[in-house]
Design a protein around this motif. Structure first.
Motif, PDB file in Angstrom:
ATOM      1  N   ASN A 194      15.356  54.729  30.838  1.00 59.92           N
ATOM      2  CA  ASN A 194      16.826  54.712  30.857  1.00 59.92           C
ATOM      3  C   ASN A 194      17.400  53.595  29.973  1.00 59.92           C
ATOM      4  OD1 ASN A 194      19.300  55.807  31.661  1.00 59.92           O
ATOM      5  ND2 ASN A 194      19.528  54.339  33.333  1.00 59.92           N
ATOM      6  N   ILE A 195      16.848  53.482  28.778  1.00 63.78           N
ATOM      7  CA  ILE A 195      17.315  52.504  27.801  1.00 63.78           C
ATOM      8  C   ILE A 195      18.103  53.242  26.720  1.00 63.78           C
ATOM      9  CG2 ILE A 195      16.633  50.802  26.061  1.00 63.78           C
ATOM     10  CD1 ILE A 195      16.019  49.807  28.815  1.00 63.78           C
ATOM     11  N   GLN A 196      19.272  52.741  26.424  1.00 61.46           N
ATOM     12  CA  GLN A 196      20.103  53.380  25.406  1.00 61.46           C
ATOM     13  C   GLN A 196      19.607  53.034  24.005  1.00 61.46           C
ATOM     14  OE1 GLN A 196      24.527  52.461  24.470  1.00 61.46           O
ATOM     15  NE2 GLN A 196      24.598  53.846  26.225  1.00 61.46           N
ATOM     16  N   ILE A 197      19.680  54.032  23.101  1.00 60.26           N
ATOM     17  CA  ILE A 197      19.282  53.824  21.705  1.00 60.26           C
ATOM     18  C   ILE A 197      20.517  53.771  20.825  1.00 60.26           C
ATOM     19  CG2 ILE A 197      18.293  55.046  19.714  1.00 60.26           C
ATOM     20  CD1 ILE A 197      15.975  55.892  21.364  1.00 60.26           C
ATOM     21  N   ARG A 198      20.570  52.793  19.934  1.00 59.60           N
ATOM     22  CA  ARG A 198      21.558  52.766  18.863  1.00 59.60           C
ATOM     23  C   ARG A 198      20.815  52.939  17.538  1.00 59.60           C
ATOM     24  NH1 ARG A 198      26.931  51.687  20.707  1.00 59.60           N
ATOM     25  NH2 ARG A 198      26.741  52.326  22.882  1.00 59.60           N
ATOM     26  N   ILE A 199      21.363  53.744  16.644  1.00 60.82           N
ATOM     27  CA  ILE A 199      20.676  54.107  15.398  1.00 60.82           C
ATOM     28  C   ILE A 199      21.431  53.488  14.231  1.00 60.82           C
ATOM     29  CG2 ILE A 199      19.783  56.020  14.022  1.00 60.82           C
ATOM     30  CD1 ILE A 199      20.346  57.745  16.658  1.00 60.82           C
ATOM     31  N   ARG A 200      20.729  52.695  13.424  1.00 61.95           N
ATOM     32  CA  ARG A 200      21.385  51.973  12.327  1.00 61.95           C
ATOM     33  C   ARG A 200      20.710  52.283  10.998  1.00 61.95           C
ATOM     34  NH1 ARG A 200      22.141  45.402  12.321  1.00 61.95           N
ATOM     35  NH2 ARG A 200      19.909  45.431  11.958  1.00 61.95           N
ATOM     36  N   SER A 201      21.529  52.573  10.008  1.00 60.19           N
ATOM     37  CA  SER A 201      20.974  52.735   8.655  1.00 60.19           C
ATOM     38  C   SER A 201      21.542  51.624   7.764  1.00 60.19           C
ATOM     39  CB  SER A 201      21.256  54.128   8.090  1.00 60.19           C
ATOM     40  OG  SER A 201      22.635  54.455   8.093  1.00 60.19           O
ATOM     41  N   GLY A 202      22.755  51.803   7.216  1.00 59.23           N
ATOM     42  CA  GLY A 202      23.298  50.782   6.329  1.00 59.23           C
ATOM     43  C   GLY A 202      24.036  49.664   7.032  1.00 59.23           C
ATOM     44  N   GLY A 203      24.472  49.900   8.265  1.00 59.27           N
ATOM     45  CA  GLY A 203      25.163  48.861   9.019  1.00 59.27           C
ATOM     46  C   GLY A 203      26.645  48.728   8.715  1.00 59.27           C
ATOM     47  N   HIS A 204      27.223  49.679   7.954  1.00 55.13           N
ATOM     48  CA  HIS A 204      28.648  49.596   7.614  1.00 55.13           C
ATOM     49  C   HIS A 204      29.502  50.235   8.709  1.00 55.13           C
ATOM     50  CE1 HIS A 204      28.523  48.404   3.203  1.00 55.13           C
ATOM     51  NE2 HIS A 204      27.246  48.532   3.520  1.00 55.13           N
ATOM     52  N   ASP A 205      29.179  49.974   9.913  1.00 58.90           N
ATOM     53  CA  ASP A 205      29.892  50.526  11.061  1.00 58.90           C
ATOM     54  C   ASP A 205      30.962  49.510  11.456  1.00 58.90           C
ATOM     55  OD1 ASP A 205      30.705  51.278  13.650  1.00 58.90           O
ATOM     56  OD2 ASP A 205      28.771  52.200  14.082  1.00 58.90           O
ATOM     57  N   TYR A 206      32.223  49.820  11.149  1.00 56.18           N
ATOM     58  CA  TYR A 206      33.304  48.846  11.333  1.00 56.18           C
ATOM     59  C   TYR A 206      33.438  48.370  12.770  1.00 56.18           C
ATOM     60  CZ  TYR A 206      34.858  50.805   6.817  1.00 56.18           C
ATOM     61  OH  TYR A 206      34.940  51.240   5.518  1.00 56.18           O
ATOM     62  N   GLU A 207      33.075  49.223  13.736  1.00 56.65           N
ATOM     63  CA  GLU A 207      33.205  48.853  15.152  1.00 56.65           C
ATOM     64  C   GLU A 207      31.877  48.463  15.784  1.00 56.65           C
ATOM     65  OE1 GLU A 207      35.908  48.346  16.643  1.00 56.65           O
ATOM     66  OE2 GLU A 207      37.488  49.484  15.641  1.00 56.65           O
ATOM     67  N   GLY A 208      30.815  48.413  14.997  1.00 57.70           N
ATOM     68  CA  GLY A 208      29.525  47.952  15.502  1.00 57.70           C
ATOM     69  C   GLY A 208      28.828  48.911  16.447  1.00 57.70           C
ATOM     70  N   PHE A 209      29.263  50.170  16.499  1.00 58.41           N
ATOM     71  CA  PHE A 209      28.672  51.117  17.446  1.00 58.41           C
ATOM     72  C   PHE A 209      27.187  51.365  17.184  1.00 58.41           C
ATOM     73  CE2 PHE A 209      33.069  53.328  17.901  1.00 58.41           C
ATOM     74  CZ  PHE A 209      33.482  52.329  18.760  1.00 58.41           C
ATOM     75  N   SER A 210      26.726  51.115  15.969  1.00 62.83           N
ATOM     76  CA  SER A 210      25.322  51.376  15.651  1.00 62.83           C
ATOM     77  C   SER A 210      24.405  50.202  15.997  1.00 62.83           C
ATOM     78  CB  SER A 210      25.166  51.735  14.171  1.00 62.83           C
ATOM     79  OG  SER A 210      25.559  50.647  13.351  1.00 62.83           O
ATOM     80  N   TYR A 211      24.984  49.078  16.438  1.00 61.76           N
ATOM     81  CA  TYR A 211      24.110  47.944  16.760  1.00 61.76           C
ATOM     82  C   TYR A 211      24.632  47.064  17.888  1.00 61.76           C
ATOM     83  CZ  TYR A 211      27.372  45.815  13.374  1.00 61.76           C
ATOM     84  OH  TYR A 211      28.495  45.413  12.704  1.00 61.76           O
ATOM     85  N   VAL A 212      25.652  47.522  18.631  1.00 63.51           N
ATOM     86  CA  VAL A 212      26.154  46.781  19.794  1.00 63.51           C
ATOM     87  C   VAL A 212      26.411  47.779  20.917  1.00 63.51           C
ATOM     88  CG1 VAL A 212      28.011  45.339  20.715  1.00 63.51           C
ATOM     89  CG2 VAL A 212      27.247  44.987  18.369  1.00 63.51           C
ATOM     90  N   SER A 213      26.106  47.385  22.142  1.00 65.28           N
ATOM     91  CA  SER A 213      26.409  48.223  23.306  1.00 65.28           C
ATOM     92  C   SER A 213      26.665  47.328  24.508  1.00 65.28           C
ATOM     93  CB  SER A 213      25.252  49.179  23.611  1.00 65.28           C
ATOM     94  OG  SER A 213      25.541  49.967  24.749  1.00 65.28           O
ATOM     95  N   ASP A 214      27.397  47.865  25.488  1.00 60.59           N
ATOM     96  CA  ASP A 214      27.675  47.083  26.693  1.00 60.59           C
ATOM     97  C   ASP A 214      26.717  47.402  27.830  1.00 60.59           C
ATOM     98  OD1 ASP A 214      28.607  49.628  27.215  1.00 60.59           O
ATOM     99  OD2 ASP A 214      30.722  49.069  27.219  1.00 60.59           O
ATOM    100  N   VAL A 215      25.642  48.147  27.546  1.00 57.76           N
ATOM    101  CA  VAL A 215      24.570  48.395  28.520  1.00 57.76           C
ATOM    102  C   VAL A 215      23.250  48.064  27.819  1.00 57.76           C
ATOM    103  CG1 VAL A 215      25.890  50.209  29.680  1.00 57.76           C
ATOM    104  CG2 VAL A 215      24.312  50.830  27.839  1.00 57.76           C
ATOM    105  N   PRO A 216      22.147  47.895  28.570  1.00 57.20           N
ATOM    106  CA  PRO A 216      20.870  47.572  27.921  1.00 57.20           C
ATOM    107  C   PRO A 216      20.529  48.598  26.834  1.00 57.20           C
ATOM    108  CG  PRO A 216      20.685  47.285  30.278  1.00 57.20           C
ATOM    109  CD  PRO A 216      22.023  47.913  30.042  1.00 57.20           C
ATOM    110  N   PHE A 217      20.167  48.098  25.646  1.00 54.26           N
ATOM    111  CA  PHE A 217      19.938  49.017  24.530  1.00 54.26           C
ATOM    112  C   PHE A 217      18.929  48.441  23.549  1.00 54.26           C
ATOM    113  CE2 PHE A 217      22.836  45.981  22.759  1.00 54.26           C
ATOM    114  CZ  PHE A 217      22.761  46.046  21.373  1.00 54.26           C
TER     115      PHE A 217
END
Length: 527
Positions: free
Chosen positions: A97-120
């Motif tokens: 039950n671990i959340q995955i965030r997927i990042r390629s270039g990192g140009h995510d203005y809101e950080g959704f690809s590398y920040v979460s408010d639950v364990p990830f």
């Protein structure tokens, strides 16, 4: 006394609950890491205990908001090198039950690809960066972690009359950029990136590695503009390359408001979407200081690219857009590959190998970006009001990207990206600053929002459309990210996808019924 006992009991209960939750969370994380350590993935796991962790995490963080000590950090970064690594990571994350965030270039203005408010954990595709060109087919397979710069360079070095329509910023990663649409200065001629993608490979929620044939047309449709991170981990894309002229002509003409820029911008709205497909002219309003005393004005840069020679360009502009006053001396001819550096605002003569530079740990700035679509010309009086509002701010500028051409010819349902015919141009609002104080952050963010409010009468409505790749949490987001409410998802989903949203939900329900792949603005299941 009874009230005090009840309060004490409540505090104790909450403390115990939080302690249990933390313990369970830590246990899940450890089990996840143990699961990975028993596989061949162990050598590409980076945890906070590793010296490499901070370097890899910060390598692609461009919004300073997400580079603070209080920003939630991943439990691990998995720098996957092949499909097997992704399969194992998904399996271990699901079972714990671990959340995955997927990042390629990192140009995510809101950080959704590398920040979460639950364990990830982050699945970072930086090593999935191969670019294999097939000159006979005029195609290329590219990894999700390949930058646009590497893609452009590799294609052009194989054959300088081949190119691919995609973004201006060459440090973008293919994974997120393509799956959100892929927007660039060749779109009036060839459409978006997704209009020229003919195959892909993805790891689904069950750990299957699928190509277009095995994933089916519905999923292939969904990941080309619907955002890949809602459906799985995309490993690679197959691109259909396009033919460009050996030389292209570029220019950057600047006009101040005092020099009649308002009239030129008004005319630009009328003709930019109707110009020849080979010509793309962006209007970029910016605030500049014109006197030592600090007086400011708005200067508009008209940045253009023509697939052809100066001799063909000048009569075309003179006839359709004489207000621009384009001169031969303002035009520069160069190979298409060189033009990608020009659009990145690098000096003429910058080595082409710059396109291959590995993105370093950037010096981030704070930023707030938003987007809009314009369907009717903005009146001159309103344009003057917009200039005044810009001058009130400190650092906001805009990019107005014209439509027309190929974009008018593609049905809004052909891909999830619905913003096709009927648009004059797309606006990107860009606000960046460096001050760290909470007051400065609030001031800039509030100004961006008030500017967006000012634009309401002049842009699309019902819904007010937005571009998925220009991330903006203000238009709706599910928080915490492990709870996805469909009414909130429908709020942002209609703005991103209009009538295509419900089909995306149907595809999601079919391929990821338990909603494992999720983030704050992901596609939900129906329940």
């Amino acid at each position: 006394m009874e009230t005090m006992r009840n309060l004490s009991f409540l505090v104790t209960t909450l403390t115990i609950a939080m302690s249990i939750s933390t313990t369970l969370s830590q246990s899940s994380v450890q089990n996840f890491l143990n699961c990975l350590s028993h596989s061949h993935v162990s050598e590409i796991i980076h945890t906070p205990n590793n010296n490499s962790f901070s370097t890899i995490l910060n390598m692609k963080i461009r919004n300073k908001k997400f580079k603070t000590p209080t920003t939630p950090k991943p439990q691990a970064i998995i720098t996957v090198k092949d499909g097997n690594h992704v399969q194992t990571t998904i399996k271990c994350a699901k079972s714990n039950n671990i959340q995955i965030r997927i990042r390629s270039g990192g140009h995510d203005y809101e950080g959704f690809s590398y920040v979460s408010d639950v364990p990830f954990v982050i699945v970072d595709t930086l090593h999935l960066n191969s670019v294999d060109v097939n000159l006979q087919e005029e195609t290329a397979w590219v990894g999700s972690g390949a930058t646009l710069g590497k893609i452009y360079y590799t294609i052009s070095k194989k054959n300088n009359s081949l190119a691919f329509p995609s973004g201006v910023c060459f440090t973008l990663g293919a994974g997120g950029h393509f799956s959100g649409g892929g927007y660039g200065n060749l779109m009036r001629k060839f459409g978006l990136s997704i209009d020229n993608i003919i195959d892909a490979t993805i790891v689904d929620v069950n750990g299957n590695i699928l190509d277009r044939k095995s994933m089916g047309e519905d999923l292939f449709w969904a990941i080309r503009g619907g955002g890949g991170a809602s459906f799985g981990v995309i490993l690679s894309w197959k691109l259909k390359l396009v033919q460009v002229t050996p030389q292209v002509t570029v220019f950057n003409v600047k006009r101040n408001v005092s020099d009649g820029a308002t009239d030129v911008v008004y005319k630009w709205q009328l003709i930019a979407p109707k110009l020849h497909k080979d010509l793309f002219i962006r209007a970029q309003p910016n605030v500049v200081q014109i006197e030592q005393g600090g007086k400011k004005t708005v200067q508009v840069s008209f940045i253009g690219q023509f697939l052809g020679s100066v001799e063909k360009l000048l009569p075309l502009v003179s006839e359709s857009f004489p207000e621009l006053g384009l001169k031969k001396s303002e035009c520069i001819s160069m190979p298409w590959l060189n033009s990608t550096l020009f659009w990145y605002d690098l000096p003429i003569g910058t080595p082409l190998e710059t396109l291959l530079d590995t993105p370093k740990d950037p010096q981030p700035t704070y930023l707030k970006f938003k987007s809009d679509y314009v369907k009717k010309p903005i009146p001159k009086e309103a344009i003057e009001t917009i200039w005044k509002k810009m001058i009130e701010g400190e650092s906001l500028y805009m990019q107005w990207n014209p439509y027309g051409g190929r974009m008018e010819e593609i049905l809004s349902s052909e891909t999830p990206f619905p913003h096709r015919a009927g648009n004059l141009f797309l606006i990107q609002y860009i606000n960046t600053w460096v001050e760290d104080s909470p007051e400065a952050i609030d001031r800039h963010v509030n100004f961006s929002r008030s500017f967006y409010e000012l634009m309401t009468p002049y842009v699309s409505n019902s819904p007010r459309e937005a571009f998925l790749n220009y991330r903006d949490a203000d238009i709706g987001a599910n928080r915490p990210s492990n709870v996805t409410k469909i009414d909130i998802a429908r709020t942002y989903g209609k703005k991103f996808f209009k009538g295509n949203f419900e089909k995306l939900v149907s595809v999601k329900a079919k391929v990821d019924p338990d909603n494992f792949f999720r983030y704050e603005q992901s596609i939900p299941t129906r329940s």
